[in-house]
Motif scaffolding. Structure first.
Motif: not given
Lengths: 128, 232
Positions: B161-169, B157-158
């Protein structure tokens, strides 16, 4: 470029655990291996110029004492990258093993050391 | 005990870049970092800006970087921070002021995985029954409080920043593996994107950062496998 520098800064200053350092080392070893491959391709290409330059380049790049030391680093890079890649593949296919990832990183480093130490002794033997 | 608080300050109206403010606070060993921040705000510098709501580790609004690691300020005890407690806002999120970041990009990704039960069929007997085993399948990921500690601790993510990220997954996992839900394919399609689940590099910072002790990387791995197997 600024984003890359900022990303590296965050990676170094964030207090992650084994997983983060394993990842940073994976990236660094990957870059090192890629640089070596480029250097290797160029050094082989020198054969097109003539046998003299080819022999000189190879003596400098692969048999000089500093090159021998770098060879040990290369060996570490290849061994680590392969071992860590296997760890990532195993965890990707068996996500439940993730809870043992710290132990797996340590096992991986021991395996790398078991191969690296004798190989380094053989590689550096000629220097002593 | 007397502790030095180093707080990364930023006021968009007066500062061109963030700076470190230093404050001394007297705290009990069992006080939390949030109590120390309150001391600074209430008795030393009222301009210090931070988010907090429940202050008991449930609302997830006071996630921040404490001594170099993401955590909830209301869950970290002063006895565990050492002589100097360094606090800064979550990384790679738009900084609004001091310890407050703009959470909207984070919640946009949350919305992208359709975080609600989708089932157009009417329940047979007035309610949708579920076995204990089926409920246990996604129990871990129901614990998420959307604090963003995981997503902002993630090197992927760093870097992007377009990476959907762990929380959304994690939120997607909660519904993909819910046998009452019928829209797993929609969520998996969203996560199969170039900035979806495959950007996870199994770094495990998210697992370490999660204040709810969710096995985030395992959830991500299960979603990856579901994609590889062509469904759940």
């Amino acid at each position: 470029m600024a984003a890359l520098v900022e990303s590296i800064y965050k990676g170094i200053t964030y207090r992650g655990a084994e997983g983060q350092w394993a990842w940073i080392l994976h990236r660094a070893s990957g870059l090192g291996i890629a640089l070596f491959l480029y250097m290797h391709i160029v050094s082989i290409f020198v054969a097109a110029i003539g046998p003299g330059p080819y022999a000189w380049v190879h003596a400098t790049l692969y048999t000089s004492p500093p090159a021998k030391v770098l060879e040990v680093f290369l060996l570490f890079g290849v061994l680590y990258h392969a071992a860590n890649g296997m760890r990532i593949i195993i965890i990707d296919f068996f996500p439940t093993l993730g809870k043992y990832q710290r132990t797996i990183v340590r096992i991986e480093l021991v395996l790398v050391a078991v191969v690296l130490v004798p190989a380094a002794i053989i590689t550096l033997h000629s220097l002593f | 005990m007397r502790i030095k608080m180093r707080i990364r300050r930023f006021n968009p109206e007066t500062d061109s870049s963030p700076w470190w403010g230093e404050y001394w606070v007297d705290v009990e060993a069992t006080d939390r970092v949030l109590d120390a921040l309150h001391q600074v705000k209430w008795y030393q510098d009222g301009t210090l800006t931070l988010r907090r709501s429940c202050a008991h580790g449930i609302c997830g609004s006071d996630a921040m970087v404490i001594n170099g690691r993401n955590a909830l300020a209301c869950k970290v005890l002063m006895q565990d921070v050492g002589d100097v407690c360094q606090v800064e806002a979550l990384r790679s999120m738009p900084l609004i002021k001091d310890l407050v970041v703009d959470m909207e990009p984070f919640f946009a990704k949350y919305r992208a995985v359709l975080p609600y039960l989708i089932n157009e069929e009417l329940p047979a007997a007035g309610e949708r029954r579920q076995s204990q085993e089926a409920r246990a399948r996604f129990d871990d990921t129901t614990k998420c409080i959307l604090c963003a500690a995981c997503t902002t601790s993630c090197p992927s993510f760093w870097a992007n920043e377009d990476y959907i990220g762990p929380a959304a997954i994690v939120q997607a996992h909660r519904f993909i593996f819910d046998d009452r839900d019928t829209a797993a394919d929609l969520r998996l399609r969203a996560l199969n994107d170039v900035d979806g689940v495959w950007r996870c590099r199994t770094v495990f910072n998210c697992v370490q950062a999660c204040p709810r002790e969710i096995d985030v990387t395992r959830a991500i791995g299960e979603v990856k496998l579901a994609l590889m197997n062509g469904g759940d």
